[in-house]
Design an enzyme around this catalytic site. Sequence first.
Site, PDB file in Angstrom:
ATOM      1  N   TYR A  14      -1.782   0.166  10.700  1.00  0.00           N
ATOM      2  CA  TYR A  14      -2.037  -0.496   9.409  1.00  0.00           C
ATOM      3  C   TYR A  14      -0.806  -0.388   8.512  1.00  0.00           C
ATOM      4  O   TYR A  14      -0.359  -1.378   7.919  1.00  0.00           O
ATOM      5  CB  TYR A  14      -3.253   0.151   8.736  1.00  0.00           C
ATOM      6  CG  TYR A  14      -3.438  -0.211   7.284  1.00  0.00           C
ATOM      7  CD1 TYR A  14      -4.046  -1.397   6.912  1.00  0.00           C
ATOM      8  CD2 TYR A  14      -3.004   0.655   6.268  1.00  0.00           C
ATOM      9  CE1 TYR A  14      -4.213  -1.731   5.561  1.00  0.00           C
ATOM     10  CE2 TYR A  14      -3.168   0.335   4.932  1.00  0.00           C
ATOM     11  CZ  TYR A  14      -3.769  -0.861   4.579  1.00  0.00           C
ATOM     12  OH  TYR A  14      -3.930  -1.179   3.244  1.00  0.00           O
ATOM     13  N   SER A  65       0.814  -1.224   0.000  1.00  0.00           N
ATOM     14  CA  SER A  65       0.000   0.000   0.000  1.00  0.00           C
ATOM     15  C   SER A  65       0.845   1.271   0.000  1.00  0.00           C
ATOM     16  O   SER A  65       1.882   1.349   0.661  1.00  0.00           O
ATOM     17  CB  SER A  65      -0.872   0.003   1.259  1.00  0.00           C
ATOM     18  OG  SER A  65      -1.431   1.274   1.466  1.00  0.00           O
ATOM     19  N   GLU A  80       0.124   3.685   1.627  1.00  0.00           N
ATOM     20  CA  GLU A  80       0.106   4.126   3.019  1.00  0.00           C
ATOM     21  C   GLU A  80       1.470   3.876   3.672  1.00  0.00           C
ATOM     22  O   GLU A  80       1.835   4.558   4.628  1.00  0.00           O
ATOM     23  CB  GLU A  80      -1.013   3.369   3.739  1.00  0.00           C
ATOM     24  CG  GLU A  80      -1.401   3.874   5.095  1.00  0.00           C
ATOM     25  CD  GLU A  80      -2.068   5.245   5.130  1.00  0.00           C
ATOM     26  OE1 GLU A  80      -2.563   5.723   4.090  1.00  0.00           O
ATOM     27  OE2 GLU A  80      -2.058   5.846   6.216  1.00  0.00           O
TER      28      GLU A  80
HETATM   29  P1  NAP Z   1     -11.606  -4.244   1.493  1.00  0.00           P
HETATM   30  O1  NAP Z   1     -12.714  -3.888   0.553  1.00  0.00           O
HETATM   31  O2  NAP Z   1     -11.591  -3.701   2.867  1.00  0.00           O
HETATM   32  O3  NAP Z   1     -11.579  -5.847   1.559  1.00  0.00           O
HETATM   33  C1  NAP Z   1     -10.794  -6.515   2.511  1.00  0.00           C
HETATM   34  C2  NAP Z   1     -11.008  -7.997   2.347  1.00  0.00           C
HETATM   35  O4  NAP Z   1     -10.233  -8.681   3.349  1.00  0.00           O
HETATM   36  C3  NAP Z   1     -12.468  -8.463   2.536  1.00  0.00           C
HETATM   37  O5  NAP Z   1     -12.747  -9.515   1.656  1.00  0.00           O
HETATM   38  C4  NAP Z   1     -12.452  -8.964   3.982  1.00  0.00           C
HETATM   39  O6  NAP Z   1     -13.455  -9.916   4.257  1.00  0.00           O
HETATM   40  C5  NAP Z   1     -11.076  -9.609   4.011  1.00  0.00           C
HETATM   41  N1  NAP Z   1     -10.606  -9.851   5.375  1.00  0.00           N
HETATM   42  C6  NAP Z   1     -10.586  -8.996   6.420  1.00  0.00           C
HETATM   43  N2  NAP Z   1     -10.106  -9.600   7.519  1.00  0.00           N
HETATM   44  C7  NAP Z   1      -9.817 -10.872   7.158  1.00  0.00           C
HETATM   45  C8  NAP Z   1      -9.324 -11.997   7.845  1.00  0.00           C
HETATM   46  N3  NAP Z   1      -9.020 -11.948   9.141  1.00  0.00           N
HETATM   47  N4  NAP Z   1      -9.161 -13.156   7.169  1.00  0.00           N
HETATM   48  C9  NAP Z   1      -9.487 -13.226   5.851  1.00  0.00           C
HETATM   49  N5  NAP Z   1      -9.965 -12.200   5.136  1.00  0.00           N
HETATM   50  C10 NAP Z   1     -10.134 -11.033   5.797  1.00  0.00           C
HETATM   51  O7  NAP Z   1     -10.196  -3.888   0.843  1.00  0.00           O
HETATM   52  P2  NAP Z   1      -9.814  -3.548  -0.680  1.00  0.00           P
HETATM   53  O8  NAP Z   1     -10.011  -2.093  -0.894  1.00  0.00           O
HETATM   54  O9  NAP Z   1     -10.456  -4.517  -1.588  1.00  0.00           O
HETATM   55  O10 NAP Z   1      -8.240  -3.790  -0.644  1.00  0.00           O
HETATM   56  C11 NAP Z   1      -7.678  -5.062  -0.945  1.00  0.00           C
HETATM   57  C12 NAP Z   1      -6.282  -5.135  -0.380  1.00  0.00           C
HETATM   58  O11 NAP Z   1      -5.488  -4.099  -0.943  1.00  0.00           O
HETATM   59  C13 NAP Z   1      -6.186  -4.945   1.126  1.00  0.00           C
HETATM   60  O12 NAP Z   1      -5.118  -5.743   1.582  1.00  0.00           O
HETATM   61  C14 NAP Z   1      -5.844  -3.482   1.289  1.00  0.00           C
HETATM   62  O13 NAP Z   1      -5.186  -3.267   2.510  1.00  0.00           O
HETATM   63  C15 NAP Z   1      -4.953  -3.273   0.099  1.00  0.00           C
HETATM   64  N6  NAP Z   1      -4.914  -1.935  -0.470  1.00  0.00           N
HETATM   65  C16 NAP Z   1      -6.076  -1.290  -0.792  1.00  0.00           C
HETATM   66  C17 NAP Z   1      -6.016  -0.033  -1.385  1.00  0.00           C
HETATM   67  C18 NAP Z   1      -7.271   0.703  -1.762  1.00  0.00           C
HETATM   68  O14 NAP Z   1      -7.189   1.917  -1.974  1.00  0.00           O
HETATM   69  N7  NAP Z   1      -8.408   0.038  -1.905  1.00  0.00           N
HETATM   70  C19 NAP Z   1      -4.764   0.548  -1.650  1.00  0.00           C
HETATM   71  C20 NAP Z   1      -3.610  -0.144  -1.334  1.00  0.00           C
HETATM   72  C21 NAP Z   1      -3.688  -1.407  -0.753  1.00  0.00           C
HETATM   73  P3  NAP Z   1     -14.940  -9.450   4.719  1.00  0.00           P
HETATM   74  O15 NAP Z   1     -15.656  -9.085   3.442  1.00  0.00           O
HETATM   75  O16 NAP Z   1     -15.454 -10.685   5.364  1.00  0.00           O
HETATM   76  O17 NAP Z   1     -14.765  -8.285   5.643  1.00  0.00           O
HETATM   77  N1  GDD Z   2     -12.343   7.345   6.136  1.00  0.00           N
HETATM   78  C1  GDD Z   2     -12.478   8.678   6.310  1.00  0.00           C
HETATM   79  N2  GDD Z   2     -13.602   9.169   6.882  1.00  0.00           N
HETATM   80  N3  GDD Z   2     -11.456   9.473   5.920  1.00  0.00           N
HETATM   81  C2  GDD Z   2     -11.609  10.805   6.076  1.00  0.00           C
HETATM   82  C3  GDD Z   2     -12.757  11.377   6.640  1.00  0.00           C
HETATM   83  C4  GDD Z   2     -13.809  10.522   7.081  1.00  0.00           C
HETATM   84  O1  GDD Z   2     -14.836  10.945   7.592  1.00  0.00           O
HETATM   85  N4  GDD Z   2     -12.611  12.725   6.642  1.00  0.00           N
HETATM   86  C5  GDD Z   2     -11.407  12.976   6.105  1.00  0.00           C
HETATM   87  N5  GDD Z   2     -10.784  11.823   5.753  1.00  0.00           N
HETATM   88  C6  GDD Z   2      -9.432  11.716   5.202  1.00  0.00           C
HETATM   89  C7  GDD Z   2      -8.529  10.775   5.994  1.00  0.00           C
HETATM   90  O2  GDD Z   2      -8.023  11.436   7.157  1.00  0.00           O
HETATM   91  C8  GDD Z   2      -7.466  10.467   4.945  1.00  0.00           C
HETATM   92  O3  GDD Z   2      -6.481  11.462   4.944  1.00  0.00           O
HETATM   93  C9  GDD Z   2      -8.235  10.535   3.617  1.00  0.00           C
HETATM   94  O4  GDD Z   2      -9.504  11.143   3.907  1.00  0.00           O
HETATM   95  C10 GDD Z   2      -8.484   9.179   2.973  1.00  0.00           C
HETATM   96  O5  GDD Z   2      -9.049   8.323   3.948  1.00  0.00           O
HETATM   97  P1  GDD Z   2      -9.601   6.861   3.545  1.00  0.00           P
HETATM   98  O6  GDD Z   2     -10.587   6.966   2.436  1.00  0.00           O
HETATM   99  O7  GDD Z   2     -10.040   6.214   4.812  1.00  0.00           O
HETATM  100  O8  GDD Z   2      -8.332   6.139   2.913  1.00  0.00           O
HETATM  101  P2  GDD Z   2      -6.813   6.003   3.425  1.00  0.00           P
HETATM  102  O9  GDD Z   2      -5.963   6.805   2.501  1.00  0.00           O
HETATM  103  O10 GDD Z   2      -6.676   6.255   4.866  1.00  0.00           O
HETATM  104  O11 GDD Z   2      -6.547   4.432   3.212  1.00  0.00           O
HETATM  105  C11 GDD Z   2      -6.966   3.788   1.999  1.00  0.00           C
HETATM  106  O12 GDD Z   2      -5.931   3.851   1.054  1.00  0.00           O
HETATM  107  C12 GDD Z   2      -4.735   3.146   1.413  1.00  0.00           C
HETATM  108  C13 GDD Z   2      -3.745   3.354   0.268  1.00  0.00           C
HETATM  109  O13 GDD Z   2      -3.120   4.586   0.386  1.00  0.00           O
HETATM  110  C14 GDD Z   2      -7.333   2.347   2.375  1.00  0.00           C
HETATM  111  O14 GDD Z   2      -7.937   1.736   1.253  1.00  0.00           O
HETATM  112  C15 GDD Z   2      -6.104   1.538   2.747  1.00  0.00           C
HETATM  113  O15 GDD Z   2      -6.467   0.162   2.899  1.00  0.00           O
HETATM  114  C16 GDD Z   2      -5.078   1.685   1.618  1.00  0.00           C
HETATM  115  O16 GDD Z   2      -3.916   0.937   1.904  1.00  0.00           O
END
Ligand code: NAP
Ligand code: GDD
Length: 323
Positions: free
Chosen positions: A142, A119, A121
Amino acid sequence: MTGITGQDGSYLAELLLGKGYEVHGLVRRSSTINRGRIDHIDSPDLHLHYGDLTDGVSLVNLIREIEPHEVYNLGAQSHVRVSFDMPEYTASTVAIGTLRLLEAIRELGVKCRFYQASSSEMFGAAAPPQHERTPFMPRSPYACAKVFAHQLCQNYRDAYGMFISCGILFNHESPRRGIPFVTRKITRAAARIKHGLDRRLFLGNLEARRDWGFAGDYVEAMWSMLQQDAPDDYVIATGESHSVREVLDVAFGALDLRWESHVELDPRYLRPTEVDHLHGDATKARKKLGWKPRVTFSQLITMMVRADEEDVRATLTGRAPKM
Ligand code: NAP
Ligand code: GDD
């Protein structure tokens, strides 16, 4: 695949099935069925298995039974703010969960290619633009757990010659994005406010900047990484960053609303340590994978608003919303 019920897992499953793969997905046991994102997939090649990243025995048994050719490790407690409330569980799924899965594969001697969901992050406080050689400065439990998993993957690649590629993905969103993440929280609230279901939206830091792309584009990069001759790590990003305030402008603007009339700040949504600015440089992925994003920032947010409006209409007419 772990995380098949999540946003990315659902798009990746569709992509792999479309390419003729047999897909095996790990699903967690819960008291209610939580498969809204994959319910629409009707394929004899999709197989779901109970398991959990916190349960090493289930991972060993599944790897032994399935003998996969490719493993995509997408499962995680993926919410950054929640990781401050549940640091141990976050580390157990994200960091040790990855270790458990890699150990299962190594111990059983299964020859497969492994994709790790790393990520942006992990870059945390590092100055933008961030690329593969930017040092990690994680700012949350995280992010620390993702750094552990990422570096473990690199170590297993070097130590045991395993084919492991890490995608360092910047934020990616879609109509399937979880409601607690900021883009979806905003697009859903805008649609509900427009149609009279809500009046106010509580948010935290509006100045944070992210590099937001479309999840459907990003899963193509995951697959492509495992089709290369050698394993490697790649940043996947659009190369543009926008503030939360700009998400509000586009989302509320698409519905002819003024967000200033509805948004209130709530300190509960602030984080003990914030990541101010993520802005990726995906030059390596463009050159080596031929990957580039197709959906722009404003197209993405507008797509999400329209999908949330559809859900609102479904709610108002007594049909079940899609997500
Ligand atoms: P998401 O929608 O939050 O999905 C997370 C998945 O992980 C869900 O299927 C969840 O199952 C499963 N999970 C949670 N806890 C688990 C456990 N203990 N054992 C097995 N499975 C578990 O996340 P996403 O946005 O698709 O992201 C996919 C991956 O990419 C994650 O690893 C995330 O950290 C990473 N990532 C995401 C982003 C982004 O912007 N989306 C960016 C960079 C990296 P349930 O449905 O049962 O909760
Ligand atoms: N969730 C959330 N809720 N975020 C908020 C809010 C709120 O009410 N208000 C402001 N934010 C700001 C957060 O402080 C952060 O700076 C930004 O919006 C994005 O927040 P999220 O959408 O929660 O995403 P993230 O950047 O913290 O994390 C996501 O992206 C990562 C990759 O950079 C997640 O998908 C992570 O799993 C992923 O790794």
